[in-house]
Structure formats: structure tokens, C-alpha cells
Design a protein around this motif. Structure first.
Motif, short mmCIF file in Angstrom:
data_model
loop_
_atom_site.label_atom_id
_atom_site.label_comp_id
_atom_site.label_asym_id
_atom_site.label_seq_id
_atom_site.Cartn_x
_atom_site.Cartn_y
_atom_site.Cartn_z
N ILE A 167 79.94 22.77 -19.27
CA ILE A 167 78.56 22.57 -18.82
C ILE A 167 78.57 21.40 -17.85
O ILE A 167 78.98 20.29 -18.20
N TRP A 168 78.11 21.64 -16.63
CA TRP A 168 78.16 20.62 -15.58
C TRP A 168 77.19 19.48 -15.87
O TRP A 168 77.55 18.32 -15.72
N ASN A 169 75.95 19.80 -16.27
CA ASN A 169 74.97 18.76 -16.55
C ASN A 169 74.01 19.23 -17.64
O ASN A 169 73.15 20.08 -17.38
N PRO A 170 74.11 18.70 -18.85
CA PRO A 170 73.25 19.16 -19.94
C PRO A 170 71.77 18.92 -19.68
O PRO A 170 70.93 19.63 -20.23
N ARG A 171 71.41 17.96 -18.83
CA ARG A 171 70.00 17.73 -18.50
C ARG A 171 69.38 18.93 -17.80
O ARG A 171 68.17 19.11 -17.80
N ASN A 172 70.21 19.75 -17.18
CA ASN A 172 69.73 20.93 -16.44
C ASN A 172 69.91 22.21 -17.24
O ASN A 172 70.11 23.27 -16.67
N LEU A 173 69.84 22.11 -18.56
CA LEU A 173 70.08 23.28 -19.41
C LEU A 173 68.98 23.43 -20.45
O LEU A 173 68.64 22.48 -21.17
N THR A 174 68.43 24.65 -20.52
CA THR A 174 67.47 25.01 -21.56
C THR A 174 67.96 26.28 -22.23
O THR A 174 68.18 27.30 -21.55
N LEU A 175 68.16 26.22 -23.54
CA LEU A 175 68.58 27.39 -24.32
C LEU A 175 67.50 27.72 -25.33
O LEU A 175 67.07 26.85 -26.10
N GLY A 176 67.08 28.97 -25.38
CA GLY A 176 66.10 29.41 -26.36
C GLY A 176 66.72 29.57 -27.74
O GLY A 176 67.92 29.36 -27.94
N TRP A 194 79.21 12.24 -19.83
CA TRP A 194 79.02 13.52 -20.50
C TRP A 194 80.36 14.23 -20.73
O TRP A 194 80.65 14.67 -21.84
N MET A 195 81.16 14.33 -19.70
CA MET A 195 82.43 15.05 -19.83
C MET A 195 83.36 14.37 -20.84
O MET A 195 84.02 15.06 -21.63
N ALA A 196 83.40 13.06 -20.81
CA ALA A 196 84.25 12.33 -21.77
C ALA A 196 83.74 12.53 -23.20
O ALA A 196 84.53 12.75 -24.12
N THR A 197 82.43 12.49 -23.37
CA THR A 197 81.84 12.67 -24.71
C THR A 197 82.11 14.08 -25.23
O THR A 197 82.51 14.25 -26.39
N TRP A 198 81.89 15.10 -24.39
CA TRP A 198 82.13 16.48 -24.82
C TRP A 198 83.61 16.67 -25.18
O TRP A 198 83.93 17.29 -26.19
N LEU A 199 84.50 16.09 -24.38
CA LEU A 199 85.93 16.21 -24.65
C LEU A 199 86.28 15.60 -26.00
O LEU A 199 86.99 16.21 -26.81
N VAL A 200 85.77 14.42 -26.28
CA VAL A 200 86.13 13.71 -27.50
C VAL A 200 85.40 14.25 -28.73
O VAL A 200 85.99 14.41 -29.80
N LEU A 201 84.10 14.55 -28.59
CA LEU A 201 83.29 14.87 -29.77
C LEU A 201 83.05 16.36 -30.01
O LEU A 201 82.63 16.74 -31.10
N ALA A 202 83.30 17.20 -29.01
CA ALA A 202 82.94 18.61 -29.19
C ALA A 202 84.03 19.60 -28.79
O ALA A 202 84.14 20.65 -29.39
N ARG A 203 84.81 19.30 -27.79
CA ARG A 203 85.72 20.27 -27.20
C ARG A 203 86.71 20.87 -28.21
O ARG A 203 87.07 22.03 -28.10
N VAL A 247 76.29 31.23 -26.43
CA VAL A 247 77.07 31.01 -25.22
C VAL A 247 78.54 31.05 -25.65
O VAL A 247 79.02 30.17 -26.36
N GLY A 248 79.23 32.11 -25.25
CA GLY A 248 80.56 32.41 -25.76
C GLY A 248 81.67 31.53 -25.20
O GLY A 248 81.49 30.77 -24.24
N PRO A 249 82.85 31.66 -25.79
CA PRO A 249 84.01 30.84 -25.42
C PRO A 249 84.36 30.96 -23.94
O PRO A 249 84.32 32.04 -23.36
N GLY A 250 84.70 29.83 -23.35
CA GLY A 250 85.17 29.81 -21.98
C GLY A 250 84.10 30.00 -20.92
O GLY A 250 84.41 30.06 -19.74
N THR A 251 82.85 30.09 -21.31
CA THR A 251 81.77 30.26 -20.34
C THR A 251 81.64 29.01 -19.49
O THR A 251 81.83 27.90 -19.96
N ARG A 252 81.29 29.19 -18.21
CA ARG A 252 81.06 28.07 -17.30
C ARG A 252 79.59 28.09 -16.87
O ARG A 252 79.14 29.05 -16.26
N LEU A 253 78.88 27.03 -17.23
CA LEU A 253 77.50 26.86 -16.80
C LEU A 253 77.51 25.79 -15.72
O LEU A 253 77.45 24.60 -16.01
N TYR A 254 77.64 26.22 -14.47
CA TYR A 254 77.70 25.31 -13.34
C TYR A 254 76.27 25.03 -12.92
O TYR A 254 75.76 25.59 -11.96
N ASN A 255 75.63 24.17 -13.70
CA ASN A 255 74.20 23.96 -13.56
C ASN A 255 73.86 22.69 -12.81
O ASN A 255 73.22 21.79 -13.32
#
Length: 186
Positions: free
Chosen positions: A71-80, A29-38, A85-93
Motif C-alpha cells: 500500500i503506497w499511502n494508507p491515508r488514501n485508502l478506504t475499505l468497506g 509507513w513502509m518501515a512500520t508495515w515491514l516490522v509490524l505487519a509484513r 485484499v488478497g496476497p501480493g496485491t499492489r494498491l498504488y494509491n
């Protein structure tokens, strides 16, 4: 469950708190977010929603997650729907985080959905989900602690630290956050 027993793994001595499968998933997940989204520009919210969804996040229509969010683990995230979710936010989920529709999590806020059992000599990790209702605002650099529920339309002021539940429509400030007043129903 991918959470390991601290008596067996001894995290205070460098042992893992999560299964190998969980740790490999998060590395991917972290590698993918870094390469494809960060490093994507701000308007590419649909692309970042797709990346999150592929990794198991439940994302409502029109939700916007900035590229610098951690985002620590996208499997543990639900967004309505229409969540921001603003810049630099940490979701330690490590535990689940649910954010209701039309809620704003401002820049550099920190939501932490886990803690440790301080009575346990092995310091067992404890997952404590966070639920943030609809139409809420967590202002810049605020902290929402483990197990907290924020009622619909509640507000947590800038740099405030919330460790107990927030009532519907309540406006909270300070550290620890205290009820300042309530929002008008309109």
C-alpha cells in the motif's frame, strides 16, 4: 496538497513529485508495515487493520488485508466492511482508492490511482482516484487503471486490464477489458 509542480521539481531529472512531509510519512509507513505487519500470519487481520488505521486508512468492520499487500499511502485508502485484499496485491494509491463493502481484490491484482500528463513536457503527475463498488470482484493479477469506477457487483477477470468505467453487474475480460456479459441480479 503534497503533490508538487513538475515545472519546479523536474521529476524527469530526478526531482520529487511529493512534498518532503509526504515522503517522510511514507518512509515511516513502509518501515512500520515491514516490522509490524509484513510477516504476520494470515489470521492476524485485526492487527493489520489496526496498523493501517493508525496510519490514516479508513477500514470497515471485518476487512481483511493480507500481510504481503503493498500500500503506497494508507491515508488514501478506504475499505468497506468485509473487503478482502488478497496476497501480493499492489494498491498504488497516490490518488485515493475506495473499495466498497464485500468486494474481493484477488491475489497480485494491481490498482493504480495516478498517471502523468503526457502532453506536459515536465511529465506532471496526475492523481486519478479509483472507486470500486460493493460486491465487486477484481480477479487474480488484474489491473485497474487511474480514474476508473467499477459499478456495484461488477467483475474484472483474471489478468484483465480495465482503463474505463465498468457498469454495474458487468463482467469484463481482456486487455483492454471489454464487457463480456452481465451478472444475474441474484
Amino acid at each position: 496538497m503534497s503533490l508538487l509542480d513538475a515545472r519546479d521539481t523536474r521529476p524527469l531529472e530526478g526531482g520529487a513529485s511529493f512534498s518532503l512531509g509526504n515522503r517522510l510519512f511514507r518512509a515511516a509507513w513502509m518501515a512500520t508495515w515491514l516490522v509490524l505487519a509484513r510477516f504476520t500470519p494470515p489470521p492476524l487481520h485485526p492487527w493489520r487493520r489496526l496498523v493501517l488505521a493508525v496510519f490514516g486508512a479508513r477500514i470497515g468492520k471485518g476487512a481483511r488485508v493480507h500481510a504481503s499487500v503493498v500500500i503506497w499511502n494508507p491515508r488514501n485508502l478506504t475499505l468497506g466492511e468485509q473487503v478482502l485484499v488478497g496476497p501480493g496485491t499492489r494498491l498504488y494509491n497516490q490518488g485515493h482508492i475506495t473499495i466498497g463493502a464485500r468486494t474481493v481484490i484477488s491475489q497480485r491484482a494491481h490498482l493504480c490511482a495516478s498517471s502523468h500528463d503526457i502532453r506536459d513536457p515536465h511529465f506532471q503527475l496526475v492523481l486519478r482516484p479509483i472507486v470500486i463498488g460493493q460486491g465487486c470482484w477484481v480477479a487474480a493479477e488484474a489491473f485497474v487503471g487511474p480514474g476508473v469506477t467499477m459499478g456495484d457487483r461488477s467483475v474484472l477477470g483474471a489478468r484483465a486490464a480495465l482503463f474505463t468505467d465498468a457498469q454495474q453487474g458487468g463482467i469484463y475480460t481482456g486487455n483492454p477489458a471489454q464487457l463480456l456479459k452481465t451478472r444475474d441480479p441474484d
